[in-house]
Design an enzyme around this catalytic site. Structure first.
Site, PDB file in Angstrom:
ATOM      1  N   ALA A  47      10.707   1.913  -6.465  1.00 48.45           N
ATOM      2  CA  ALA A  47      11.423   2.736  -5.334  1.00 48.45           C
ATOM      3  C   ALA A  47      12.889   3.024  -5.856  1.00 48.45           C
ATOM      4  CB  ALA A  47      11.389   2.142  -3.866  1.00 48.45           C
ATOM      5  N   PHE A  63     -11.226  -0.280  -4.577  1.00 47.99           N
ATOM      6  CA  PHE A  63     -10.102  -1.145  -3.938  1.00 47.99           C
ATOM      7  C   PHE A  63     -10.419  -1.278  -2.363  1.00 47.99           C
ATOM      8  CE2 PHE A  63      -6.385  -3.106  -4.930  1.00 47.99           C
ATOM      9  CZ  PHE A  63      -6.361  -3.199  -6.231  1.00 47.99           C
ATOM     10  N   ASP A  82      17.087  -9.797   1.891  1.00 41.51           N
ATOM     11  CA  ASP A  82      18.605 -10.021   2.269  1.00 41.51           C
ATOM     12  C   ASP A  82      19.236  -8.796   3.092  1.00 41.51           C
ATOM     13  OD1 ASP A  82      17.971 -12.057   0.370  1.00 41.51           O
ATOM     14  OD2 ASP A  82      19.076 -11.075  -1.304  1.00 41.51           O
ATOM     15  N   GLN A 129       1.226  -8.747   6.042  1.00 43.01           N
ATOM     16  CA  GLN A 129      -0.096  -8.692   5.451  1.00 43.01           C
ATOM     17  C   GLN A 129      -0.481  -9.991   4.845  1.00 43.01           C
ATOM     18  OE1 GLN A 129      -1.514  -5.919   1.867  1.00 43.01           O
ATOM     19  NE2 GLN A 129      -2.708  -5.171   3.670  1.00 43.01           N
ATOM     20  N   HIS A 174      -2.889 -11.425   2.030  1.00 41.56           N
ATOM     21  CA  HIS A 174      -3.902 -10.843   1.054  1.00 41.56           C
ATOM     22  C   HIS A 174      -5.238 -12.077   0.950  1.00 41.56           C
ATOM     23  CE1 HIS A 174      -5.860  -9.809  -2.547  1.00 41.56           C
ATOM     24  NE2 HIS A 174      -5.086  -8.722  -2.803  1.00 41.56           N
ATOM     25  N   LEU A 210      -1.129 -14.440  -6.471  1.00 44.29           N
ATOM     26  CA  LEU A 210      -2.444 -13.303  -6.414  1.00 44.29           C
ATOM     27  C   LEU A 210      -3.489 -13.123  -7.248  1.00 44.29           C
ATOM     28  CD1 LEU A 210      -2.506 -11.067  -3.854  1.00 44.29           C
ATOM     29  CD2 LEU A 210      -1.882  -9.601  -6.006  1.00 44.29           C
ATOM     30  N   GLU A 255      -7.421  -7.248  -5.748  1.00 40.46           N
ATOM     31  CA  GLU A 255      -8.301  -6.833  -5.016  1.00 40.46           C
ATOM     32  C   GLU A 255      -9.419  -6.206  -6.125  1.00 40.46           C
ATOM     33  OE1 GLU A 255      -7.892  -5.690  -0.529  1.00 40.46           O
ATOM     34  OE2 GLU A 255      -7.756  -3.648  -2.021  1.00 40.46           O
ATOM     35  N   ARG A 313      -7.667  -5.805   3.900  1.00 46.07           N
ATOM     36  CA  ARG A 313      -7.292  -7.060   3.733  1.00 46.07           C
ATOM     37  C   ARG A 313      -7.025  -7.982   4.860  1.00 46.07           C
ATOM     38  NH1 ARG A 313      -2.673  -5.448  -0.611  1.00 46.07           N
ATOM     39  NH2 ARG A 313      -4.411  -5.058  -2.156  1.00 46.07           N
ATOM     40  N   HIS A 338       1.664 -11.704   1.833  1.00 43.14           N
ATOM     41  CA  HIS A 338       1.798 -10.515   0.696  1.00 43.14           C
ATOM     42  C   HIS A 338       2.509  -9.451   0.858  1.00 43.14           C
ATOM     43  CE1 HIS A 338       0.224  -8.520  -2.876  1.00 43.14           C
ATOM     44  NE2 HIS A 338      -0.276  -7.714  -2.437  1.00 43.14           N
ATOM     45  N   ARG A 376      -1.514  -2.596   5.434  1.00 46.45           N
ATOM     46  CA  ARG A 376      -1.509  -1.693   4.250  1.00 46.45           C
ATOM     47  C   ARG A 376      -2.761  -1.622   3.454  1.00 46.45           C
ATOM     48  NH1 ARG A 376      -0.463  -2.385  -1.151  1.00 46.45           N
ATOM     49  NH2 ARG A 376       0.164  -4.380  -1.080  1.00 46.45           N
TER      50      ARG A 376
END
Ligand SMILES: Cc1cc2nc3c(=O)[nH]c(=O)nc-3n(C[C@H](O)[C@H](O)[C@H](O)COP(=O)(O)OP(=O)(O)OC[C@H]3O[C@@H](n4cnc5c(N)ncnc54)[C@H](O)[C@@H]3O)c2cc1C
Length: 574
Positions: free
Chosen positions: A15, A115, A216, A235, A237, A247, A250, A281, A347, A389
């Site tokens: 991002a 998925f 933070d 969530q 997983h 992890l 998926e 999930r 997750h 999600r």
């Protein structure tokens, strides 16, 4: 030391970097990261990024929108989902042009795999929508974006830990950070400040998240009076390596893996008859815990098996090399020969800093904007994921809304006022550090954090109820009190990780309290938030977002409506 930039960005995950590339077209950009930039958690993303390219079988953005809304149990803002899914195909082509090495079909098109929750024709059957780069998709995208940011002249400040973000009278002026290597305080004054600081899985004991995912900046903004949206939705997983939480993507089930209980049953056939192991999930995690609770774990124990022995060895080596290696190293198991012990792992945070479609931070339920402050990625809540999600939608969220925030910042710079962080912000940051550095107590941040993670895991994970949540809130308050009296052994300034752990603990405690109080408020079950004492979804009362704010009287929860455009809530069957 003082710095002046047009834009300052916290976080060098997908991002932050995508926004940096865009904003740097219109002015100077600084990106701060408490880690070396390419170690951001985005680099751990395995399975893929979703887009209805239709390269392997017919698919449409419309079906992607439907799946995202239904997967999110109808809490997602549908205008935001339309923006994200509508921009997905263009985004993948753009990433390819920026240099991302996606895996290919034999004809040379971008390959796609199945998925969880991704379907064709509004739930008829699973569809191949996840674009991937083996099982190192995040790594591939992050390195491409990092190189592009360098090329654009973005200034990186690696190993700078943000301590304070200054928000006064609905306006942001920049931030205060610690140079971890020297222990020096730096002030970054900016016209626009973008928070892209990722998730906070570290509130839980068992998590797929990196050590640095401590939330933070959510803690800092919450303390400054910015509300946090939908924090009750965290969530889990379903397939974390048993005992470790690491992890297993998926994508492993997308390639044909199945979940099996102690009786050798493919139990997801009972919970989701149409798409079985590829249900969303939240449903699969509840199913796994239910199997264990009812005595159908492996040998009656507290885990189930993920069976990948059905997948050909060459496919495992080619498309899932990373997780194959994880299983060998951490469990001593070759997944092509033996099933893998798994259990749900914390997750992804669906909730976070409320924003509009261009990443502008909102300070109340009416949608008032904080001038000069933006957020994108996992720390933000637009909200495209609603109550749960879907896999592959987070990477998509980071690049789509990172880009939009960067564009909006670029457009705002001409008319934006120059920010100047006041002495107050700097004093606050210094005081926070001094207070920790002079602590004389016998308890230390690390052990208090372990206690917090343990109780959050026990009382506020896949299943919740009022009694346990109330008890948990009390326990968190006691931990806060103990943390304020904690001690420290390293009183130095350089690379003082013990000091930073104590700073992070403060935020973990604040966020845990917000998660619990929001979870107590929501007396229904929806998506990842399952209340044993309120097992039904209640659209009459709860088709709305929560906004938790710090007030003088403590934490107050307010509400705002869900944007519904095309899809009215239906019963969620798979
Ligand atoms: C193991 C794993 C696998 C995943 N797989 C997938 C997948 O296949 N598909 C998918 O869509 N999603 C996946 N996800 C989710 C997705 O990867 C993340 O939600 C997403 O990458 C978050 O990106 P981000 O840019 O918001 O933040 P991050 O990549 O987490 O980056 C956060 C940045 O903020 C910085 N930061 C934080 N606090 C501070 C501070 N105080 N001071 C300075 N800097 C700070 C960090 O240094 C870092 O640079 C996965 C997540 C995990 C944990």
């Amino acid at each position: 030391m003082m710095h002046y930039f047009d834009t300052v960005i916290v976080g060098s995950g997908l991002a932050g970097l995508r926004a940096a590339i865009e904003a740097s077209k219109s002015g100077s950009v600084a990106v701060l990261s408490k880690l070396y930039p390419t170690r951001s958690h985005s680099t751990a993303a395995q399975g893929g990024i979703g887009a209805a390219l239709g390269n392997e079988e017919p698919d449409k953005p419309e079906w992607h929108i439907y799946d995202t809304v239904k997967g999110g149990d109808y809490l997602a803002d549908q205008d935001a989902v339309e923006v994200m899914c509508g921009d997905a195909v263009r985004t993948i082509v753009e990433l390819e042009h920026l240099g991302v090495p996606f895996s290919r079909t034999p004809e040379g098109k971008i390959a796609q795999r199945r998925f969880g929750g991704h379907t064709r024709e509004f739930g008829a059957a699973a569809v191949r929508r996840a674009c991937y780069s083996a099982d190192r998709t995040g790594h591939a995208i992050l390195f491409a974006l990092y190189e592009q940011s360098e090329r654009q002249g973005v200034h990186f400040f690696p190993e700078f830990h943000v301590l304070d973000i200054e928000v006064e009278n609905s306006r942001c002026f920049g931030l205060v950070a610690l140079d971890i290597r020297t222990g020096e305080i730096h002030t970054f004054n900016a016209k626009a400040t973008l928070i892209a600081s990722g998730g906070f899985g570290k509130v839980y004991k068992t998590t797929s998240n990196a050590l640095a995912s401590t939330g933070d900046c959510l803690g800092i903004l919450f303390r400054a009076g910015i509300p946090l949206e939908d924090m009750e939705f965290f969530q889990f997983h379903p397939t974390g390596l048993y005992g470790l939480g690491i992890l297993i993507t998926e994508g492993a089930r997308g390639e044909g893996g199945i979940l099996v209980n102690g009786k050798g049953e493919r139990f997801m056939e009972r919970y989701a008859p149409t798409i079985k192991d590829l249900a969303p999930r939240d449903m699969v995690s509840r199913a796994v815990i239910t199997e264990v609770r009812e005595g159908r774990g492996i040998r009656g124990g507290d885990y189930v098996h993920l069976d990948l022995t059905r997948i050909r060895r060459e496919i495992l080596e080619e498309r899932l090399p990373e997780i194959t290696t994880f299983c060998r190293i951490y469990m001593g198991i070759d997944p092509s020969e033996a099933p893998i012990p798994v259990l749900p792992t914390a997750h992804y945070a669906m909730g976070g800093i409320p924003t509009d479609l261009d990443g502008r931070v909102l300070e109340d339920e009416k949608g008032s904007v904080v001038a000069g402050l933006y957020a994108a990625g996992e720390c933000a809540c637009v909200s495209v994921h609603g109550a749960n999600r879907l896999g592959c939608n987070s990477l998509l969220d980071t690049v789509v809304f990172g880009r939009r925030a960067g564009t909006a910042i670029g457009a705002s710079l001409k008319s934006a006022e120059k920010g100047e962080v006041s002495g107050e912000g700097i004093a606050r940051a210094k005081q926070e550090l001094d207070c920790i550095l002079t602590g004389e107590g016998r308890e230390h941040a690390a052990s208090l954090r372990d206690e917090l993670q343990k109780i959050m895991m026990e009382r506020c994970s896949v299943f919740r109820n009022e009694r346990e949540l109330r008890q948990l809130v009390e326990e968190i308050r006691v931990l806060k009190e103990r943390a304020s009296k904690a001690g420290i052994t390293d009183r130095g300034r350089r690379f003082n990780t013990e000091l930073l752990e104590a700073v992070e603990l403060g935020h973990l405690l604040a966020l845990s309290e917000v998660i619990c109080l929001s979870a107590l408020e929501r007396t229904e079950s929806r998506g990842a938030h399952y209340r044993e004492d309120f097992p039904e979804r209640d659209d009459r009362t709860w088709l709305r977002h929560t906004l938790a704010s710090q007030t003088e009287k403590g934490v107050e929860v307010r509400y705002k409506p869900v944007a519904i455009t095309r899809f009215q809530p239906e019963e969620r069957k798979y």
